[in-house]
Design an enzyme around this catalytic site. Sequence first.
Site, PDB file in Angstrom:
ATOM      1  N   LEU A  70       3.251   6.395  -2.219  1.00 34.02           N
ATOM      2  CA  LEU A  70       4.379   7.268  -2.540  1.00 34.02           C
ATOM      3  C   LEU A  70       4.519   7.444  -4.043  1.00 34.02           C
ATOM      4  O   LEU A  70       4.932   8.508  -4.508  1.00 34.02           O
ATOM      5  CB  LEU A  70       5.661   6.752  -1.900  1.00 34.02           C
ATOM      6  CG  LEU A  70       5.838   7.320  -0.471  1.00 34.02           C
ATOM      7  CD1 LEU A  70       5.013   6.537   0.534  1.00 34.02           C
ATOM      8  CD2 LEU A  70       7.280   7.374  -0.051  1.00 34.02           C
ATOM      9  N   VAL A 102       0.833  -1.205   0.000  1.00 30.39           N
ATOM     10  CA  VAL A 102       0.000   0.000   0.000  1.00 30.39           C
ATOM     11  C   VAL A 102       0.867   1.254   0.000  1.00 30.39           C
ATOM     12  O   VAL A 102       0.607   2.210  -0.744  1.00 30.39           O
ATOM     13  CB  VAL A 102      -0.971  -0.003   1.194  1.00 30.39           C
ATOM     14  CG1 VAL A 102      -1.765   1.302   1.239  1.00 30.39           C
ATOM     15  CG2 VAL A 102      -1.926  -1.187   1.112  1.00 30.39           C
ATOM     16  N   CYS A 103       1.908   1.242   0.811  1.00 30.46           N
ATOM     17  CA  CYS A 103       2.813   2.397   0.878  1.00 30.46           C
ATOM     18  C   CYS A 103       3.488   2.658  -0.468  1.00 30.46           C
ATOM     19  O   CYS A 103       3.692   3.808  -0.862  1.00 30.46           O
ATOM     20  CB  CYS A 103       3.873   2.180   1.947  1.00 30.46           C
ATOM     21  SG  CYS A 103       3.206   1.925   3.602  1.00 30.46           S
ATOM     22  N   THR A 104       3.826   1.595  -1.161  1.00 37.92           N
ATOM     23  CA  THR A 104       4.459   1.748  -2.469  1.00 37.92           C
ATOM     24  C   THR A 104       3.542   2.502  -3.423  1.00 37.92           C
ATOM     25  O   THR A 104       3.974   3.407  -4.145  1.00 37.92           O
ATOM     26  CB  THR A 104       4.822   0.369  -3.045  1.00 37.92           C
ATOM     27  OG1 THR A 104       5.752  -0.278  -2.166  1.00 37.92           O
ATOM     28  CG2 THR A 104       5.442   0.487  -4.426  1.00 37.92           C
TER      29      THR A 104
END
Length: 212
Positions: free
Chosen positions: A49, A44-46
């Site tokens: 960002l 999810v973070c990928t």
Amino acid sequence: MSLRIGDIAPDFTQDSSVGPINFHEWAGDSWVIFYSHPADYTPVCTTELGRTALLQQEFEKRGTKVLALSVDPVDSHHGWIEDINETQQCVVDFPIIADADKSVAKLYDMLHPNASETVTVRAVFFIDPNKKVRATITYPPSTGRNFAEILRVLDSLQLTDSHKVATPVDWQDGDDVVILPSLTDEAELKQRFPKGYKAIKPYLRITPQPDK
């Protein structure tokens, strides 16, 4: 203690993907979107960002800098940025704070033990040029942020700073707005809102967005 709307965003100096950052000095006279992500090398973070990088021109149009943070070390950030650029087809060139000692995460209350004792939640801070916290949004680690909503809130804050209006439910840039109840002088109303307004109630006056 958690930060509230109207508080001054605490200053800090911490390492980042672009070198040490002193927050207030780095922010200068810009608006800032400061957000935390739980961990590097997570799915999810990928995507988040990557989306931030693809929206850089939108943030720049709004005079806004973006700063991300997780409790990973700086070498982890550098390796992960390569993955983000590859998988999201972008170029991450905004700083990612490497808060390995969790000092900034604690300062901004980004660690919520009932969600996780080891990683930050997805906190978002909208910080104005006076370093005041103007809005906050907090998501759990499992839910990716809606960056259209982040831009919408930023647009609303900037609009209401420059005009005596507020933005109603589901407002999008270009929609009608409402005049603040505190504005009652008819001459000032005509000057500020030359397109006129519709008074549904004395406290509910609708007018076209002034800067459009």
